[in-house]
Design an enzyme around this catalytic site. Structure first.
Site, PDB file in Angstrom:
ATOM      1  N   ASN A   9     -41.156 -27.041 -70.461  1.00 47.45           N
ATOM      2  CA  ASN A   9     -40.577 -25.933 -70.246  1.00 47.45           C
ATOM      3  C   ASN A   9     -39.653 -25.257 -71.251  1.00 47.45           C
ATOM      4  O   ASN A   9     -38.085 -25.887 -71.566  1.00 47.45           O
ATOM      5  CB  ASN A   9     -39.564 -26.397 -68.260  1.00 47.45           C
ATOM      6  CG  ASN A   9     -39.234 -25.383 -67.663  1.00 47.45           C
ATOM      7  OD1 ASN A   9     -39.474 -24.195 -68.209  1.00 47.45           O
ATOM      8  ND2 ASN A   9     -38.211 -25.747 -66.960  1.00 47.45           N
ATOM      9  N   LYS A  11     -37.915 -22.483 -70.367  1.00 44.81           N
ATOM     10  CA  LYS A  11     -37.290 -21.671 -69.782  1.00 44.81           C
ATOM     11  C   LYS A  11     -37.320 -20.697 -69.889  1.00 44.81           C
ATOM     12  O   LYS A  11     -38.055 -19.818 -70.774  1.00 44.81           O
ATOM     13  CB  LYS A  11     -35.907 -22.878 -69.606  1.00 44.81           C
ATOM     14  CG  LYS A  11     -35.909 -23.720 -69.057  1.00 44.81           C
ATOM     15  CD  LYS A  11     -34.918 -24.368 -69.202  1.00 44.81           C
ATOM     16  CE  LYS A  11     -35.188 -25.535 -68.612  1.00 44.81           C
ATOM     17  NZ  LYS A  11     -33.714 -26.527 -68.264  1.00 44.81           N
ATOM     18  N   HIS A  95     -37.975 -25.507 -59.071  1.00 44.78           N
ATOM     19  CA  HIS A  95     -37.253 -25.829 -60.377  1.00 44.78           C
ATOM     20  C   HIS A  95     -36.159 -26.235 -59.950  1.00 44.78           C
ATOM     21  O   HIS A  95     -36.050 -25.232 -58.714  1.00 44.78           O
ATOM     22  CB  HIS A  95     -37.981 -25.525 -61.393  1.00 44.78           C
ATOM     23  CG  HIS A  95     -36.701 -25.925 -63.017  1.00 44.78           C
ATOM     24  ND1 HIS A  95     -35.803 -25.808 -62.886  1.00 44.78           N
ATOM     25  CD2 HIS A  95     -37.099 -26.919 -63.437  1.00 44.78           C
ATOM     26  CE1 HIS A  95     -34.780 -26.391 -64.097  1.00 44.78           C
ATOM     27  NE2 HIS A  95     -36.511 -27.234 -64.429  1.00 44.78           N
ATOM     28  N   GLU A  97     -33.038 -25.456 -60.665  1.00 42.04           N
ATOM     29  CA  GLU A  97     -32.265 -23.833 -61.063  1.00 42.04           C
ATOM     30  C   GLU A  97     -33.572 -22.872 -60.346  1.00 42.04           C
ATOM     31  O   GLU A  97     -32.349 -21.754 -59.790  1.00 42.04           O
ATOM     32  CB  GLU A  97     -32.977 -23.920 -62.896  1.00 42.04           C
ATOM     33  CG  GLU A  97     -32.222 -24.255 -63.504  1.00 42.04           C
ATOM     34  CD  GLU A  97     -33.468 -24.634 -65.543  1.00 42.04           C
ATOM     35  OE1 GLU A  97     -33.674 -24.159 -65.549  1.00 42.04           O
ATOM     36  OE2 GLU A  97     -32.741 -25.431 -66.011  1.00 42.04           O
ATOM     37  N   GLU A 167     -36.919 -34.563 -60.983  1.00 40.43           N
ATOM     38  CA  GLU A 167     -35.783 -34.053 -61.984  1.00 40.43           C
ATOM     39  C   GLU A 167     -34.534 -34.466 -61.646  1.00 40.43           C
ATOM     40  O   GLU A 167     -33.895 -33.780 -60.511  1.00 40.43           O
ATOM     41  CB  GLU A 167     -36.708 -32.136 -62.866  1.00 40.43           C
ATOM     42  CG  GLU A 167     -37.645 -32.603 -62.513  1.00 40.43           C
ATOM     43  CD  GLU A 167     -37.843 -31.574 -63.918  1.00 40.43           C
ATOM     44  OE1 GLU A 167     -37.740 -31.762 -65.278  1.00 40.43           O
ATOM     45  OE2 GLU A 167     -37.212 -30.264 -62.978  1.00 40.43           O
ATOM     46  N   GLY A 173     -30.675 -31.030 -68.528  1.00 38.40           N
ATOM     47  CA  GLY A 173     -29.887 -30.266 -70.020  1.00 38.40           C
ATOM     48  C   GLY A 173     -28.085 -31.283 -69.994  1.00 38.40           C
ATOM     49  O   GLY A 173     -27.677 -29.954 -71.167  1.00 38.40           O
ATOM     50  N   SER A 213     -33.428 -34.460 -70.160  1.00 43.98           N
ATOM     51  CA  SER A 213     -32.909 -34.812 -70.039  1.00 43.98           C
ATOM     52  C   SER A 213     -34.024 -35.827 -71.072  1.00 43.98           C
ATOM     53  O   SER A 213     -33.637 -36.975 -71.924  1.00 43.98           O
ATOM     54  CB  SER A 213     -31.705 -35.420 -70.928  1.00 43.98           C
ATOM     55  OG  SER A 213     -30.701 -34.377 -70.177  1.00 43.98           O
TER      56      SER A 213
END
Ligand code: PEP
Length: 255
Positions: A9, A11, A95, A97, A167, A173, A213
């Site tokens: 991904n 992003k 996701h 985010e 996730e 991240g 991560s």
């Protein structure tokens, strides 16, 4: 038997030229990879260029989001039909985010999952709890609610296209990875939920991949678990060498 699945991904990183360069590097260094489904998900602006580069390779291309309608007055959005036209195979949906920064709800994500399936796009449905939710021991309830909402109305015979990505939000991240035991515990729980929702045989076929991560140094320990079928990779997918190493780590381990 489930084939390992490794998706990058990217992003909101890499302009069109940078994306093409990274895709070219991956095609060159990874060679033809039949043991693993390797997917790269660049920004919308790079999809066409990347799709051309990977055309004759085993790498597939995915989008990071989409709208559920086919066309219309949805300024700034991209439809399933537009993605199909660019030979996009996968689409990341839900996701964290998108959920936290853009307010996407389970119902909205569900509309997209159904639209993706209807258009023969393969949804990578992301689920995962926040640190607060884990500390309150609510992680299973949170993930099961996201699964129930995201997959509402989905039929068993559509699930051959589906990938689930667990996730944990606190691991995305941040450099913090769920321990292999924490990840496996949640993946087993997700598979049990899929068994109840669909059937044993359907649940055994769906890939459940880990994201948060993941990098070459921790991949092997995660991937050796029976219910971890690959990874959704953010940071470590932006560099050709580390993404290729992750794909290699998964290669040859088909279950
Ligand atoms: C992600 O955003 O899907 C992700 C897993 O990111 P990272 O690998 O950087 O934690």
């Amino acid at each position: 038997m489930r084939k390992y699945f490794i998706a990058g991904n990217w992003k909101m990183n890499k302009n069109a030229a940078e994306s093409v360069a990274l895709a070219e590097e991956l095609v060159r260094t990874m060679g033809q990879q039949y043991d693993v489904d390797a997917v790269i998900c660049p920004p919308f602006t790079s999809l066409q260029g990347v799709a051309r580069v990977i055309e004759n390779s085993t790498i597939k291309v995915g989008a990071q989001n989409m709208h559920h309608e086919q066309s219309g007055a949805y300024t700034g959005e991209v439809s399933p039909e537009m993605l199909r036209h660019l030979y996009v195979s996968y689409v990341i949906l839900g996701h964290s985010e998108r959920r936290t920064l853009f307010g996407e709800t389970d119902a909205f994500i569900n509309a997209k999952v159904k639209a993706a399936l209807h258009n023969r796009l393969r949804p990578i449905l992301c689920v995962g709890e926040t640190l607060e939710e884990r500390e309150a021991d609510r992680m299973f309830e949170v993930v099961e609610t996201q699964l129930a909402g995201g997959l509402d109305g989905v039929e068993a015979d559509q699930t051959d296209l589906l990938v689930i990505a667990y996730e944990p939000v606190w691991a995305i991240g941040t450099g913090k990875t769920a321990t292999p035991d924490q990840a496996e515990e949640m993946h087993r729980r997700i598979r049990d939920w899929l068994k109840k929702r669909f059937s044993d045989s359907v649940a055994e076929r769906i890939r459940i991949v880990y994201g948060g991560s993941m990098k070459p140094s921790n991949a092997a320990d995660l991937l050796k678990n029976p219910n971890i079928d690959g990874g959704l990779i953010g940071g470590a997918s932006l560099e050709g060498r580390s993404f290729a190493d992750l794909v290699k780590a998964a290669a040859g381990k088909s279950k």
